[in-house]
Design a protein around this motif. Structure first.
Motif, PDB file in Angstrom:
ATOM      1  N   UNK A   1       0.773  -1.079  -0.090  1.00  0.00           N
ATOM      2  CA  UNK A   1      -0.094   0.169   0.098  1.00  0.00           C
ATOM      3  C   UNK A   1       1.134   1.254   0.080  1.00  0.00           C
ATOM      4  N   UNK A   2       0.643   1.882  -0.976  1.00  0.00           N
ATOM      5  CA  UNK A   2       0.379   2.010  -2.471  1.00  0.00           C
ATOM      6  C   UNK A   2       0.422   0.550  -3.118  1.00  0.00           C
ATOM      7  N   UNK A   3      -0.573   0.349  -3.762  1.00  0.00           N
ATOM      8  CA  UNK A   3      -0.649  -1.014  -4.638  1.00  0.00           C
ATOM      9  C   UNK A   3       0.214  -1.156  -5.804  1.00  0.00           C
ATOM     10  N   UNK A   4       0.882  -1.634  -6.180  1.00  0.00           N
ATOM     11  CA  UNK A   4       1.235  -1.354  -7.857  1.00  0.00           C
ATOM     12  C   UNK A   4       0.773  -2.171  -8.703  1.00  0.00           C
ATOM     13  N   UNK A   5      -0.443  -1.801  -9.731  1.00  0.00           N
ATOM     14  CA  UNK A   5      -1.498  -2.731 -10.198  1.00  0.00           C
ATOM     15  C   UNK A   5      -0.294  -3.181 -11.885  1.00  0.00           C
TER      16      UNK A   5
END
Length: 704
Positions: A356-360
């Motif tokens: 978190x934050x998520x790198x998609x």
């Protein structure tokens, strides 16, 4: 007669079904714009032109006066010169009209003569029971009811929404309006209040708090002209669960001068206004952009259930920017739970890492549905209370990418089934083009094209506002005011005794009039002791040799007493001397300053910070309006820059914060009990330690 402030009292003002345009003329730019706005908005009520000649205007017959209308319309828009305003107001009274908007300038903003004219206008309106907006304003727009009583052209197309904008300045209100429109943010109302002869900002805030079409309130103010009204309006908004976001000028001396020239308003102490915002859960911002974005964002999220925020993006670099920006504004970004990590690992490509934050990852380009799948998983994470997805809505057909529309559709489908708010954030600041607006409206997106630089701090404010709303519901009421001392106190010893009677923990003290009594008192206290001069005429004792510390024996106390009385007699020959006060020395602790001062606008204000010499060096203080609760004080302690000292810095014992809070509340209550003639009460220091808190020194300053 004073117009009522009851809920619904301003309904006919802001939702009129008949409007008289007084001063209607096709040669007047104000009149032409006002009439065109009514036509363009599709106002379905009656429009009645009024001019002295009775000439037809805009293809409508005109009456020569409000009296000649022969009926009581809901509202009169006065577009006449200042010299004619009072006569028209008299006509309105006779015609039974109870709502008016006055455009004319030349009142309080021009100085003393204009102020006198404004007071006369106010008296006429109050006597007639007329709800009057202005003078020196450009009117208002009720977007939901398609009712513009406005002499400036609003941006088109019309975007009804749930954000109410209130501004003392017509120009700032218009600029705020225009920025909101560029962001695709619809308004419920825009109201310019001008000089506020009758209807002030607080009254309008209160109306919007009751308005079912309004979910958030953005306010630009130069000065609060009616403190009670402003406070009442803000409290109504808080009770209704509607955020109030304020942009108030006055942080600099130069601003104070320009405000005086612009509106005739006096700008109050800026730090006190910050305390007002803390007490009323008002969010204060520094720009039009921050005001609009913050108010609209909270309108869409409502009160969040907790503080946890999650972010995602298709870019690792953007994730790093999000993480840094979130930390800079104090956002809590919890790591996903093990169950969520497992689900994300199954969904992401092998090179993806759940954080978190998520790198998609760039896999979204080949499989846009991945954006929806990861969004759905994040929305089900119990540690998250809000999710922000960084993803641009294309501004033109040429900028559409193969994954853009499918990705947005997947995000929105997941958001629709999620249990927490999900917001889509543009990467950089943009304006919402017609193409982008079409996409947003077609998909029903909660999209903020303002960019991460504005959106992330706005989310931080939403979290802080929500936390305060949750705490307000659980927080006990302030304690009842204690009984006042029998008479005004003179001197520190008498003041400390009075504070003790009000429940303030104070250090024991004994009055000694000579060396022998000082020795006896020292023996009774148990050495070492502190000795201070006792005089109602000496506020700062160290400056005249009136303080001696760490006196080790009764004999040393006797000698110190003699030396002190002689030194003070030389340094302050005219001062009344009662003797010296002998008190036990205390173990080292954290020294705090606790002060209460009567602000000329807002009344008693509590100040709390590091005491002793630190208050001069660090100026690390927090302010709150009184009355205050123990929870308020604990919040103030938690906001101090030097709060680490309270927790046992470098091996020192931690301070009992709850005991400190009890002592500070007792001091605040004692200040209220001392009565309205008290200007300032100061305890410096309040010694705080693991064993509690104790007032060591006190000073009272009276208004006369």
């Amino acid at each position: 007669m004073t117009p009522t402030t009851a809920p619904g009292a301003l309904h006919s003002l802001f939702s009129p079904r008949s409007i008289a345009l007084v001063g209607a003329s096709e040669r007047s730019a104000w009149s032409n714009t006002a009439h065109k706005n009514l036509v363009d908005f599709g106002f379905t009520g009656r429009i009645l032109p009024v001019n002295r000649k009775g000439d037809a205007v805009y293809g409508r017959p005109a009456a020569t006066s409000l009296r000649a209308l022969g009926e009581a319309v809901d509202l009169a828009l006065l577009m006449v010169p200042q010299a004619a305003v009072e006569d028209v107001l008299d006509e309105a009274r006779e015609a039974g009209i109870r709502n008016a908007v006055v455009l004319a300038s030349g009142y309080a903003e021009t100085g003393a003569a204009g102020q006198a004219l404004q007071e006369r206008l106010r008296a006429k309106a109050l006597e007639a029971g007329i709800h009057l907006i202005g003078p020196n304003c450009v009117g208002f727009v009720n977007y939901v009811r398609r009712t513009p009583v406005f002499t400036i052209t609003p941006p088109l197309p019309i975007l009804p929404g749930s954000l109410a904008v209130i501004s003392q300045s017509g120009a700032v209100g218009t600029l705020t309006h225009q920025y909101a429109h560029k962001q695709g943010i619809g308004l419920s109302h825009i109201v310019t209040t001008g000089n506020e002869a009758v209807i002030d900002v607080g009254r309008v805030i209160g109306h919007m708090a009751d308005d079912p079409d309004t979910r958030s309130i953005a306010v630009f103010i130069e000065a609060v002209r009616d403190v009670a009204s402003f406070r009442a309006g803000a409290e109504r908004a808080r009770a209704a669960g509607k955020p109030v976001v304020v942009l108030k000028i006055g942080r600099s001396a130069a601003t104070a001068k320009s405000a005086q020239a612009h509106t005739g308003a006096l700008v109050g102490d800026d730090r006190v206004f910050d305390a007002v915002c803390q007490s009323l859960n008002i969010l204060r911002v520094d720009s039009i952009e921050e005001m609009v974005v913050t108010a609209e964002l909270i309108a869409r999220t409502g009160v969040l259930r907790g503080d946890g925020v999650g972010f995602s993006s298709i870019s690792g670099g953007i994730c790093e920017i999000l993480g840094d920006r979130a930390e800079s504004v104090g956002l809590h970004l919890p790591e996903p739970s093990p169950a969520t990590v497992q689900r994300l690992q199954a969904a992401l490509p092998d090179f993806g890492t759940p954080h978190n934050p998520l790198d998609t990852t760039g896999a979204i380009i080949l499989d846009p549905k991945l954006m929806g799948e990861t969004t759905r998983i994040l929305l089900e994470e119990p540690r998250f209370d809000l999710l922000g997805v960084a993803f641009d809505v294309p501004i033109s057909q040429q900028q559409e990418r193969s994954y853009s529309r499918p990705g947005l559709e997947a995000i929105q489908q997941a958001a629709g089934a999620g249990g927490i708010p999900a917001l889509i954030l543009s990467h950089t600041a943009q304006s919402l083009t017609d193409h982008a607006r079409g996409t947003v409206e077609a998909l029903g997106l909660h999209y903020f094209p303002c960019g991460l630089e504005l959106a992330v701090p706005a989310i931080g404010r939403a979290v802080a506002w929500s936390r305060a709303m949750r705490e307000t519901q659980a927080r006990p009421a302030a304690a009842p005011q204690p009984a006042a001392p029998a008479e005004r106190t003179e001197g520190e010893r008498a003041l400390l005794q009075a504070l003790g009677r009000c429940g303030v923990p104070v250090i024991p003290q004994a009055l000694a009039r000579n060396a022998q009594e000082a020795a006896t008192a020292a023996a009774a206290c148990g050495c070492p002791v502190a000795i201070k001069i006792a005089s109602p005429d000496i506020a700062h004792k160290t400056e005249v040799g009136g303080v001696a510390l760490n006196i080790a024996t009764p004999e040393a106390a006797a000698a110190a007493c003699d030396a002190m009385l002689a030194a003070v007699a030389r340094q302050a020959p005219g001062a009344r001397i009662d003797g010296v006060v002998v008190s036990p020395m205390r173990a080292p602790g954290v020294e705090l300053l606790v002060g209460v001062r009567s602000d000329p606008l807002w009344g008693p204000v509590l100040a709390l910070g590091l005491g002793g010499v630190w208050v001069e060096i660090l100026k690390d203080t927090q302010l709150r309006l009184l009355p205050a609760t123990e929870d308020d004080v604990l919040d103030m302690l938690g906001r101090l820059k030097g709060r680490a000292l309270l927790d046992g810095y470098r091996g020192a014992p931690a301070v009992d914060r709850r005991a400190v809070a009890r002592a500070v509340v007792a001091i605040a209550q004692a200040a209220l009990a001392l009565g309205p003639q008290l200007d300032t009460l100061e305890i410096n220091p309040l010694r705080a330690g693991p064993d509690g808190a104790e007032a060591l020194d006190a000073l009272a300053v009276w208004k006369d």
